[in-house]
Write a protein that holds these residues in place. Structure first.
Motif, PDB file in Angstrom:
ATOM      1  N   UNK A 184       0.818  -1.201   0.000  1.00  0.00           N
ATOM      2  CA  UNK A 184       0.000   0.000   0.000  1.00  0.00           C
ATOM      3  C   UNK A 184       0.857   1.258   0.000  1.00  0.00           C
ATOM      4  N   UNK A 185       1.915   1.264   0.808  1.00  0.00           N
ATOM      5  CA  UNK A 185       2.805   2.430   0.861  1.00  0.00           C
ATOM      6  C   UNK A 185       3.470   2.653  -0.487  1.00  0.00           C
ATOM      7  N   UNK A 186       3.912   1.572  -1.095  1.00  0.00           N
ATOM      8  CA  UNK A 186       4.573   1.698  -2.404  1.00  0.00           C
ATOM      9  C   UNK A 186       3.620   2.261  -3.450  1.00  0.00           C
ATOM     10  N   UNK A 187       2.404   1.808  -3.435  1.00  0.00           N
ATOM     11  CA  UNK A 187       1.429   2.241  -4.445  1.00  0.00           C
ATOM     12  C   UNK A 187       0.883   3.640  -4.173  1.00  0.00           C
ATOM     13  N   UNK A 188       0.691   3.982  -2.904  1.00  0.00           N
ATOM     14  CA  UNK A 188       0.085   5.262  -2.564  1.00  0.00           C
ATOM     15  C   UNK A 188       1.108   6.387  -2.381  1.00  0.00           C
ATOM     16  N   UNK A 189       2.360   6.025  -2.163  1.00  0.00           N
ATOM     17  CA  UNK A 189       3.400   7.043  -2.048  1.00  0.00           C
ATOM     18  C   UNK A 189       3.658   7.492  -0.626  1.00  0.00           C
ATOM     19  N   UNK A 190       4.328   8.622  -0.502  1.00  0.00           N
ATOM     20  CA  UNK A 190       4.686   9.165   0.805  1.00  0.00           C
ATOM     21  C   UNK A 190       3.449   9.687   1.517  1.00  0.00           C
ATOM     22  N   UNK A 191       3.638  10.118   2.739  1.00  0.00           N
ATOM     23  CA  UNK A 191       2.501  10.624   3.524  1.00  0.00           C
ATOM     24  C   UNK A 191       1.926  11.904   2.924  1.00  0.00           C
ATOM     25  N   UNK A 192       2.695  12.583   2.081  1.00  0.00           N
ATOM     26  CA  UNK A 192       2.180  13.780   1.401  1.00  0.00           C
ATOM     27  C   UNK A 192       1.665  13.444   0.003  1.00  0.00           C
ATOM     28  N   UNK A 193       1.633  12.146  -0.306  1.00  0.00           N
ATOM     29  CA  UNK A 193       1.060  11.716  -1.580  1.00  0.00           C
ATOM     30  C   UNK A 193       1.998  11.719  -2.759  1.00  0.00           C
ATOM     31  N   UNK A 194       3.305  11.838  -2.506  1.00  0.00           N
ATOM     32  CA  UNK A 194       4.256  11.851  -3.615  1.00  0.00           C
ATOM     33  C   UNK A 194       4.594  10.430  -4.047  1.00  0.00           C
ATOM     34  N   UNK A 195       4.686  10.235  -5.364  1.00  0.00           N
ATOM     35  CA  UNK A 195       4.967   8.932  -5.946  1.00  0.00           C
ATOM     36  C   UNK A 195       6.353   8.432  -5.534  1.00  0.00           C
TER      37      UNK A 195
END
Length: 267
Positions: A184-195
């Motif tokens: 999920x983290x890999x697909x959704x990105x950082x906590x600020x939404x960056x890829x």
């Protein structure tokens, strides 16, 4: 710089240089303060210089006088030092004035090009950008190009890192990892939404987890330092690390002032 290879050679040069100024009141204490060494060290070096007939003295004390042999030595050593310094300055000037980039298209010598960063790589093309440079030699598309006279600012946002701490093999290894969380983290990105741009791993368990999730590992060796460097160039990194290895990542990221989050990857 052959003249200064022998132990104490540079100190000898400095002492002879000071004595050559013909200061009749020059004492060992003065030499020690000027050179930043002890009076005992000055005394030992002067004794050697007298034995080698580079200077003369009464009873090993001031006033000291440099001999013709000593003058010749200072001249030779000074020339050697100047040549070495000139070569260093030439190298430093080259590094300061010549910058490499990747040519986004065919470029010609003396063209003024725009510069921009993409995925941590500096590119040069003919389009207008806030930062510019001058092409030093013809370069084909996709090749490296040498640039000079860089001006302006290259728009570059510092990346982020997500550090996921995994259980050690003693704690169960990959069997105790929350694979869905990592996916999920890999697909959704950082906590600020960056890829996520890069995946870093440290430890065998991290390698196993990356294999199980089919993650594209791009950073493996010297991972903490590489993760911070990648973020400095605008890349966002997902770092998988085992147990105490997390400390190396957090230390490096904090030193480089990189924004990061730590997540417990265990079940």
């Amino acid at each position: 710089m052959k003249a200064f290879k022998k132990r104490g050679a540079l100190t000898h040069f400095q002492i002879l240089s000071e004595i050559s100024k013909q200061n009749p009141h020059l004492k060992q204490k003065d030499l020690a303060e000027t050179l930043g060494i002890t009076i005992q060290a000055v005394s030992e070096n002067i004794k050697t210089l007298i034995e080698q007939e580079y200077i003369t003295s009464k009873d090993g004390r001031s006033p000291y006088k440099i001999t013709q042999k000593g003058i010749d030595k200072v001249k030779r050593d000074a020339i050697s030092l100047r040549k070495y310094s000139d070569s260093v300055l030439e190298t430093m000037n080259h590094y300061k004035t010549v910058w490499p980039a990747i040519a986004k298209e065919d470029l010609k010598k003396d063209e003024i090009v725009g510069l921009y960063m993409d995925s941590g790589v500096l590119y040069a093309h003919k389009k207008e950008e806030d930062a510019t440079g001058v092409v030093l030699g013809d370069a084909a598309k996709g090749c490296d190009v040498a640039l000079s006279n860089l001006t302006g600012l290259i728009d570059m946002t510092i990346g982020e890192a997500v550090v996921i701490n995994l259980p050690t093999i003693k704690e169960g290894g990959s069997d105790k990892v929350n694979l869905e969380l990592i996916k999920s983290v890999y697909e959704q990105g950082t906590t600020t939404g960056k890829k996520i741009d890069r995946v870093a791993i440290a430890g065998t368990v991290s390698r196993a987890v990356a294999n199980m999730l089919n993650l594209p590992v791009t950073i493996e060796y010297a991972a903490p330092q590489a993760t911070a460097n990648a973020a400095r160039k605008g890349l966002n990194v997902l770092a998988l690390c085992v147990g105490d290895m997390t400390k190396a990542f957090t230390r490096e990221l904090e030193e480089q002032k990189i924004k990061f989050d730590i997540i417990d990857g265990g079940k």
